[in-house]
Design an enzyme around this catalytic site. Structure first.
Site, PDB file in Angstrom:
ATOM      1  N   ARG A 179       0.858  -1.195   0.097  1.00 37.73           N
ATOM      2  CA  ARG A 179       0.025   0.368   0.089  1.00 37.73           C
ATOM      3  C   ARG A 179       0.903   1.103  -0.206  1.00 37.73           C
ATOM      4  O   ARG A 179       0.419   2.004   0.560  1.00 37.73           O
ATOM      5  CB  ARG A 179      -1.467  -0.034   1.215  1.00 37.73           C
ATOM      6  CG  ARG A 179      -1.854  -1.254   1.317  1.00 37.73           C
ATOM      7  CD  ARG A 179      -2.981  -1.089   2.154  1.00 37.73           C
ATOM      8  NE  ARG A 179      -4.232  -2.243   2.174  1.00 37.73           N
ATOM      9  CZ  ARG A 179      -3.820  -3.647   2.955  1.00 37.73           C
ATOM     10  NH1 ARG A 179      -3.187  -3.004   3.538  1.00 37.73           N
ATOM     11  NH2 ARG A 179      -4.294  -4.252   2.257  1.00 37.73           N
TER      12      ARG A 179
ATOM     13  N   LYS B 235       4.184  11.614 -11.345  1.00 34.03           N
ATOM     14  CA  LYS B 235       3.307  10.725 -12.179  1.00 34.03           C
ATOM     15  C   LYS B 235       4.074   8.857 -12.584  1.00 34.03           C
ATOM     16  O   LYS B 235       5.200   9.420 -13.294  1.00 34.03           O
ATOM     17  CB  LYS B 235       3.011  10.885 -13.443  1.00 34.03           C
ATOM     18  CG  LYS B 235       1.801  12.453 -13.655  1.00 34.03           C
ATOM     19  CD  LYS B 235       1.350  12.516 -15.116  1.00 34.03           C
ATOM     20  CE  LYS B 235       0.809  13.809 -15.293  1.00 34.03           C
ATOM     21  NZ  LYS B 235       0.497  13.637 -16.991  1.00 34.03           N
TER      22      LYS B 235
ATOM     23  N   GLU C 238      12.063  17.239 -24.897  1.00 38.41           N
ATOM     24  CA  GLU C 238      11.069  17.765 -23.703  1.00 38.41           C
ATOM     25  C   GLU C 238      11.528  19.188 -22.746  1.00 38.41           C
ATOM     26  O   GLU C 238      10.901  19.149 -22.422  1.00 38.41           O
ATOM     27  CB  GLU C 238      11.228  16.250 -22.730  1.00 38.41           C
ATOM     28  CG  GLU C 238      10.887  15.240 -23.103  1.00 38.41           C
ATOM     29  CD  GLU C 238       8.742  15.056 -23.450  1.00 38.41           C
ATOM     30  OE1 GLU C 238       8.161  16.281 -22.713  1.00 38.41           O
ATOM     31  OE2 GLU C 238       8.397  14.236 -23.085  1.00 38.41           O
TER      32      GLU C 238
ATOM     33  N   LYS D 123       9.047  22.689 -14.538  1.00 36.84           N
ATOM     34  CA  LYS D 123       8.149  21.679 -14.005  1.00 36.84           C
ATOM     35  C   LYS D 123       7.902  21.426 -13.065  1.00 36.84           C
ATOM     36  O   LYS D 123       6.646  21.001 -11.978  1.00 36.84           O
ATOM     37  CB  LYS D 123       8.866  19.550 -14.459  1.00 36.84           C
ATOM     38  CG  LYS D 123       8.109  18.805 -13.643  1.00 36.84           C
ATOM     39  CD  LYS D 123       7.365  17.477 -14.871  1.00 36.84           C
ATOM     40  CE  LYS D 123       6.863  17.249 -15.026  1.00 36.84           C
ATOM     41  NZ  LYS D 123       7.220  15.690 -15.411  1.00 36.84           N
TER      42      LYS D 123
ATOM     43  N   GLU E 195      -2.981  17.493 -12.529  1.00 34.19           N
ATOM     44  CA  GLU E 195      -3.582  18.202 -13.432  1.00 34.19           C
ATOM     45  C   GLU E 195      -4.772  18.223 -13.486  1.00 34.19           C
ATOM     46  O   GLU E 195      -5.879  17.398 -14.249  1.00 34.19           O
ATOM     47  CB  GLU E 195      -3.022  16.847 -14.842  1.00 34.19           C
ATOM     48  CG  GLU E 195      -2.568  17.287 -15.905  1.00 34.19           C
ATOM     49  CD  GLU E 195      -2.318  16.356 -17.062  1.00 34.19           C
ATOM     50  OE1 GLU E 195      -1.328  15.694 -16.779  1.00 34.19           O
ATOM     51  OE2 GLU E 195      -3.013  16.378 -17.940  1.00 34.19           O
TER      52      GLU E 195
ATOM     53  N   ARG F 146      -0.829  21.971 -15.726  1.00 34.56           N
ATOM     54  CA  ARG F 146      -0.370  20.571 -16.092  1.00 34.56           C
ATOM     55  C   ARG F 146       0.170  20.568 -17.049  1.00 34.56           C
ATOM     56  O   ARG F 146       0.236  19.805 -17.269  1.00 34.56           O
ATOM     57  CB  ARG F 146      -0.201  19.604 -14.204  1.00 34.56           C
ATOM     58  CG  ARG F 146       0.382  18.509 -14.829  1.00 34.56           C
ATOM     59  CD  ARG F 146       0.993  17.690 -13.635  1.00 34.56           C
ATOM     60  NE  ARG F 146       2.152  16.312 -13.812  1.00 34.56           N
ATOM     61  CZ  ARG F 146       2.482  15.987 -12.696  1.00 34.56           C
ATOM     62  NH1 ARG F 146       2.112  16.005 -11.488  1.00 34.56           N
ATOM     63  NH2 ARG F 146       3.554  14.744 -13.072  1.00 34.56           N
TER      64      ARG F 146
ATOM     65  N   ASN G  95       1.845  18.698 -21.439  1.00 36.00           N
ATOM     66  CA  ASN G  95       1.975  18.008 -22.617  1.00 36.00           C
ATOM     67  C   ASN G  95       1.382  18.553 -24.417  1.00 36.00           C
ATOM     68  O   ASN G  95       0.374  18.398 -25.086  1.00 36.00           O
ATOM     69  CB  ASN G  95       0.010  16.763 -22.791  1.00 36.00           C
ATOM     70  CG  ASN G  95       0.181  16.658 -21.691  1.00 36.00           C
ATOM     71  OD1 ASN G  95       0.729  16.430 -20.929  1.00 36.00           O
ATOM     72  ND2 ASN G  95      -1.288  16.252 -20.749  1.00 36.00           N
TER      73      ASN G  95
ATOM     74  N   HIS H  18       1.509  16.599 -27.130  1.00 34.37           N
ATOM     75  CA  HIS H  18       1.572  15.055 -26.849  1.00 34.37           C
ATOM     76  C   HIS H  18       0.183  14.509 -27.625  1.00 34.37           C
ATOM     77  O   HIS H  18       0.164  12.825 -27.868  1.00 34.37           O
ATOM     78  CB  HIS H  18       1.667  14.495 -25.476  1.00 34.37           C
ATOM     79  CG  HIS H  18       2.692  14.750 -24.751  1.00 34.37           C
ATOM     80  ND1 HIS H  18       3.529  16.154 -25.306  1.00 34.37           N
ATOM     81  CD2 HIS H  18       3.443  14.149 -24.086  1.00 34.37           C
ATOM     82  CE1 HIS H  18       4.242  16.415 -23.883  1.00 34.37           C
ATOM     83  NE2 HIS H  18       5.576  14.617 -23.554  1.00 34.37           N
TER      84      HIS H  18
ATOM     85  N   HIS I 220       1.012  10.933 -29.148  1.00 32.89           N
ATOM     86  CA  HIS I 220       0.820   9.588 -28.917  1.00 32.89           C
ATOM     87  C   HIS I 220      -0.065   9.296 -29.927  1.00 32.89           C
ATOM     88  O   HIS I 220       0.482   7.361 -30.354  1.00 32.89           O
ATOM     89  CB  HIS I 220      -0.334  10.054 -28.065  1.00 32.89           C
ATOM     90  CG  HIS I 220      -0.014   9.769 -26.128  1.00 32.89           C
ATOM     91  ND1 HIS I 220      -0.288  10.442 -25.677  1.00 32.89           N
ATOM     92  CD2 HIS I 220       1.474  10.114 -25.614  1.00 32.89           C
ATOM     93  CE1 HIS I 220       0.641  10.920 -24.353  1.00 32.89           C
ATOM     94  NE2 HIS I 220       1.516  10.593 -24.669  1.00 32.89           N
TER      95      HIS I 220
ATOM     96  N   HIS J 265       9.791   8.164 -28.487  1.00 31.04           N
ATOM     97  CA  HIS J 265       8.971   9.072 -27.615  1.00 31.04           C
ATOM     98  C   HIS J 265       9.211  10.766 -27.810  1.00 31.04           C
ATOM     99  O   HIS J 265       7.955  11.297 -28.118  1.00 31.04           O
ATOM    100  CB  HIS J 265       8.593   8.808 -25.678  1.00 31.04           C
ATOM    101  CG  HIS J 265       7.429   9.674 -25.422  1.00 31.04           C
ATOM    102  ND1 HIS J 265       5.907   9.936 -25.332  1.00 31.04           N
ATOM    103  CD2 HIS J 265       7.779  11.249 -24.365  1.00 31.04           C
ATOM    104  CE1 HIS J 265       5.833  11.137 -25.222  1.00 31.04           C
ATOM    105  NE2 HIS J 265       6.629  11.366 -24.360  1.00 31.04           N
TER     106      HIS J 265
END
Ligand code: NAD
Ligand code: GLY
Length: 370
Positions: free
Chosen positions: A122, A144, A186, A228, A238, A242, A246, A249, A253, A267
């Site tokens: 946990r 993330k 990035e 960041k 987000e 935030r 992206n 992106h 994607h 990527h």
């Protein structure tokens, strides 16, 4: 000189250290977070072969036992199978909640080890030691964590902030040129989305950054992390700002989905094309001047990154398939398309409810199959 960048998240606040040679002092930095003198080090075969001895020695000097949990390199490791394997090996080490996981590698290792730490008994603490440029400026900061599923990338995961991030620039000396460029996408993203001065600095210093010239690289990584950290501190989950991270992106994607998330298109390369498409689409929609859009695209292209779909293996792509990937993107709400678009260099914004038909027409004009 080591730069210390705080990520202001209240009782989960932490620091990102950016510097040359931090790996050799990793033990001293990690020691305060340990209740027992041991850590499981999750790494991939490539990184461990190149830098594992150095990290183990640094930990040993601080009286910390390192238990390597080595996984195969590559995106396919960020899977349910990869997660089961890492979790089982952490259990075999009898790690408990007072222990710490150290993620030592690129974004694949960071996302996988971070997610394993988030759910192991946990939740257990973890530290990030990112070894790719992409991981140093993006994936190791912000909490993330995720794995991929056959239905798409990063679809199962958790927000789990690290206790510390050690970004040692010296490990980047072994990073292949292509991975360095992919990470640079990035970096330039931060200039394009929110800091025109940084973008202009990168225009003048891209070659020095890519050549890993220490002072240029330090500034590029530290400024990226600062941006960041500031955005994550304001909007950890987000709900708003935030999403600017992206930029590029949604297009990226869709192209990654079409090329199979593999070596055909890394990527960061997909993000390069995606940012160029986002700027050109913004200009075509009358949101951003053609001059700024062209200049933004040139900044990306000058780093040797792809900026057009016909730079990507597999071109021509099918416009309807690309749009359907975009509609499945986590950022799509109720089937409507969400994009990060730009009003100018350094002024990105979240555009919800973008007309899918306009995107499709744009993609066809950019060379996709109608
Ligand atoms: P990666 O982890 O696959 O690393 C790329 C390659 O470089 C691998 O083969 C690795 O073994 C090798 N490598 C790593 N460090 C090296 C070094 N110092 N010297 C030589 N080789 C080295 O890929 P990546 O680009 O670091 O990360 C991509 C992943 O990050 C994707 O899964 C993406 O979804 C994820 N990501 C996550 C976030 C986030 O916020 N969590 C953000 C961006 C990307
Ligand atoms: N890489 C996007 C984010 O961290 O939000």
């Amino acid at each position: 000189m080591t730069r210390r960048i705080p990520v202001g998240l209240g009782d989960r606040a932490y620091e990102v250290l950016v510097g040359d040679g931090l790996l050799d002092a990793a033990g001293e930095h990690i020691r305060p977070f340990l209740k027992r003198g041991r850590t499981a080090v999750v790494s991939d075969e490539t990184v461990w072969a190149l830098h594992g001895k150095r990290l183990s020695a640094a930990l040993a000097r601080a009286g910390i036992e390192a238990h390597p949990v080595i996984v195969p390199p590559g995106e396919q490791t960020k899977s349910f199978e990869g997660l089961a394997d890492v979790s089982d090996r952490l259990l075999a080490l009898e790690l408990d909640r007072g222990d710490l996981v150290t993620a030592f590698g690129g974004g694949v290792v960071g996302d996988l080890a971070g997610f394993a730490a988030a759910i192991y008994k946990r939740g257990i603490d973890f530290v990030q030691i990112p070894t790719t440029l992409l991981a140093q400026v993006d994936s190791s900061v912000g909490g993330k964590t995720a794995i991929d599923t056959p239905r798409g990338k990063n679809l199962v995961g958790a927000f789990h902030q690290p206790k510390l991030v050690l970004a040692d620039l010296s490990v980047l000396t072994t990073l292949p040129e292509r991975e360095m460029r992919a990470g640079y996408a990035e970096v330039i993203k931060y200039g394009l989305l929110g800091d025109r001065d940084f973008f202009e600095w990168l225009e003048a210093n891209a070659a020095a950054v890519l050549a890993r010239e220490p002072s240029a690289l330090t500034h590029a990584v530290a400024r990226s992390v600062e941006m960041k950290a500031e955005i994550v501190a304001e909007d950890e989950r987000e709900q708003g700002r935030r999403a600017l991270l992206n930029l590029g992106h949604t297009f990226a994607h869709a192209l990654e989905a079409e090329t199979g998330y593999g070596a055909a298109l890394l990527h960061g390369e997909a993000v390069g094309v995606g940012m160029a498409l986002a700027f050109r689409f913004s200009s075509q929609q009358g949101l951003c001047s053609g001059q700024d859009a062209e200049r933004g695209v040139r900044g990306v292209a000058d780093a040797g990154l792809p900026v057009r779909m016909d730079d990507v293996p597999g071109h021509p792509f099918d416009a309807d398939r690309l749009v359907s990937h975009m509609a499945q993107d986590k950022k799509a709400e109720g089937g409507r398309l969400t994009f990060i678009l730009a009003r100018a260099l350094g002024e990105a914004f979240v555009a919800k409810d973008v007309d899918a038909a306009a995107v499709r027409r744009f993609l066809v004009a950019e060379g996709a199959r109608a």
